[in-house]
Design a protein around this motif. Sequence first.
Motif, mmCIF file in Angstrom:
data_model
loop_
_atom_site.group_PDB
_atom_site.id
_atom_site.type_symbol
_atom_site.label_atom_id
_atom_site.label_comp_id
_atom_site.label_asym_id
_atom_site.label_seq_id
_atom_site.Cartn_x
_atom_site.Cartn_y
_atom_site.Cartn_z
ATOM 1 N N UNK A 171 49.622 -12.003 4.574
ATOM 2 C CA UNK A 171 48.653 -13.071 4.315
ATOM 3 C C UNK A 171 47.412 -12.451 3.681
ATOM 4 N N UNK A 172 47.177 -12.790 2.418
ATOM 5 C CA UNK A 172 46.045 -12.221 1.697
ATOM 6 C C UNK A 172 44.780 -13.007 2.007
ATOM 7 N N UNK A 173 43.656 -12.305 2.016
ATOM 8 C CA UNK A 173 42.368 -12.924 2.326
ATOM 9 C C UNK A 173 41.521 -13.064 1.054
ATOM 10 N N UNK A 174 40.453 -13.832 1.178
ATOM 11 C CA UNK A 174 39.488 -14.016 0.086
ATOM 12 C C UNK A 174 40.135 -14.569 -1.182
ATOM 13 N N UNK A 175 41.133 -15.451 -1.001
ATOM 14 C CA UNK A 175 41.753 -16.101 -2.150
ATOM 15 C C UNK A 175 42.780 -15.257 -2.872
ATOM 16 N N UNK A 176 43.144 -14.109 -2.333
ATOM 17 C CA UNK A 176 44.117 -13.241 -2.986
ATOM 18 C C UNK A 176 45.543 -13.695 -2.730
ATOM 19 N N UNK A 177 46.479 -13.136 -3.475
ATOM 20 C CA UNK A 177 47.896 -13.444 -3.295
ATOM 21 C C UNK A 177 48.723 -12.292 -3.844
ATOM 22 N N UNK A 227 50.697 -8.437 12.280
ATOM 23 C CA UNK A 227 49.701 -8.271 13.325
ATOM 24 C C UNK A 227 48.602 -7.273 13.041
ATOM 25 N N UNK A 228 48.626 -6.635 11.880
ATOM 26 C CA UNK A 228 47.581 -5.671 11.508
ATOM 27 C C UNK A 228 46.937 -6.090 10.195
ATOM 28 N N UNK A 229 45.680 -5.710 10.022
ATOM 29 C CA UNK A 229 44.949 -6.039 8.794
ATOM 30 C C UNK A 229 44.594 -4.757 8.050
ATOM 31 N N UNK A 230 44.595 -4.855 6.709
ATOM 32 C CA UNK A 230 44.383 -3.666 5.888
ATOM 33 C C UNK A 230 43.494 -3.980 4.685
ATOM 34 N N UNK A 231 42.805 -2.922 4.219
ATOM 35 C CA UNK A 231 42.213 -2.902 2.896
ATOM 36 C C UNK A 231 43.147 -2.060 2.026
ATOM 37 N N UNK A 232 43.331 -2.448 0.767
ATOM 38 C CA UNK A 232 44.138 -1.634 -0.143
ATOM 39 C C UNK A 232 43.435 -1.547 -1.491
ATOM 40 N N UNK A 233 43.283 -0.330 -1.978
ATOM 41 C CA UNK A 233 42.661 -0.084 -3.275
ATOM 42 C C UNK A 233 43.721 0.470 -4.224
ATOM 43 N N UNK A 253 43.821 1.350 4.041
ATOM 44 C CA UNK A 253 43.087 1.682 5.264
ATOM 45 C C UNK A 253 43.104 0.481 6.204
ATOM 46 N N UNK A 254 43.348 0.729 7.479
ATOM 47 C CA UNK A 254 43.309 -0.337 8.471
ATOM 48 C C UNK A 254 41.885 -0.881 8.599
ATOM 49 N N UNK A 255 41.753 -2.202 8.675
ATOM 50 C CA UNK A 255 40.427 -2.794 8.851
ATOM 51 C C UNK A 255 39.848 -2.455 10.226
ATOM 52 N N UNK A 256 40.680 -1.906 11.111
ATOM 53 C CA UNK A 256 40.190 -1.487 12.418
ATOM 54 C C UNK A 256 39.140 -0.401 12.280
#
Length: 294
Positions: free
Chosen positions: A277-283, A13-19, A37-40
Amino acid sequence: QGDSLFVEYSLEGSSYYALFQSLEHHAGNEWYRVVRVSTQVTADQVNTLISRSLPFFLILGVLILLIAFGILGGGYWIYYQSIEQAVYSTTLSFMEQIADHDHLNIVNQMDSKTEYLQVILDRIDAARDSQFEEVIYTLGVEARTTSFDTLYLITTDDEVYDSSYLKTSLQKMPWAEEFKCAEGHFAIRYDEVSREKWGEFLVYGVRLMTPVSCGEKEIRGAVGLVPIAEISGQMRLESFDGQGIAVVMQKSGDIITASRQYSTPDNNFLSPLERAQFKNGGSLESCRRAVEQG
């Protein structure tokens, strides 16, 4: 970019960026610095900027009325997209700055520990007439006056002498395999749970290709234990008012140290991503592959 990997994913239920940023700068180190970091954060900043500019669009709309409604709506949509992209880029840039800052601190700290162990070995090599007992005594003094909790000397006979004046077989040491396989330096995490001593440590080691003499002994290398809290103190573990956390992990995903706001049952950063669930074609597979390749 370079030794960095950026992914965006949703989990529970939460979305994140990860570097992910590689800390591999010499043989034996397979660590990654992760800033999540949370995309929020992005959504909150966009909403703040839009709310500040909304009165302008309302006034403009009243003036133009229905004649230019289509133009106004299109202009607002373009403005929203540009703000969203600008905030996204700023967030990613800030994540990279945090990772770069901690990367430098962690690498400098690792280098200083392995260099200190190398100095100990160089000093032994330079004073070949020293008695082995004197060297072990000096080792105890150095353990008490440095950040090392315990220091070890390893002989070519696979004997380990520590700064507490104890002798042990190399095979009984938890870092024995890493030492045997090392080609120079290595660094790993080690959790001590014995009754005599417990805690979380980083194990730094130097294995010599050519042993040095000390009395009747041939020294193959040196190892030192440092409390893991020392490396944590050099990192920025939280950011974005608590919506960003930091992790140092091995290539396997096993966590070396992390923000107190982050926890996972098996102490592995990558395991929970099996449900993401990865976005932008990621996995997860491509993420693991990129991490393994460094």
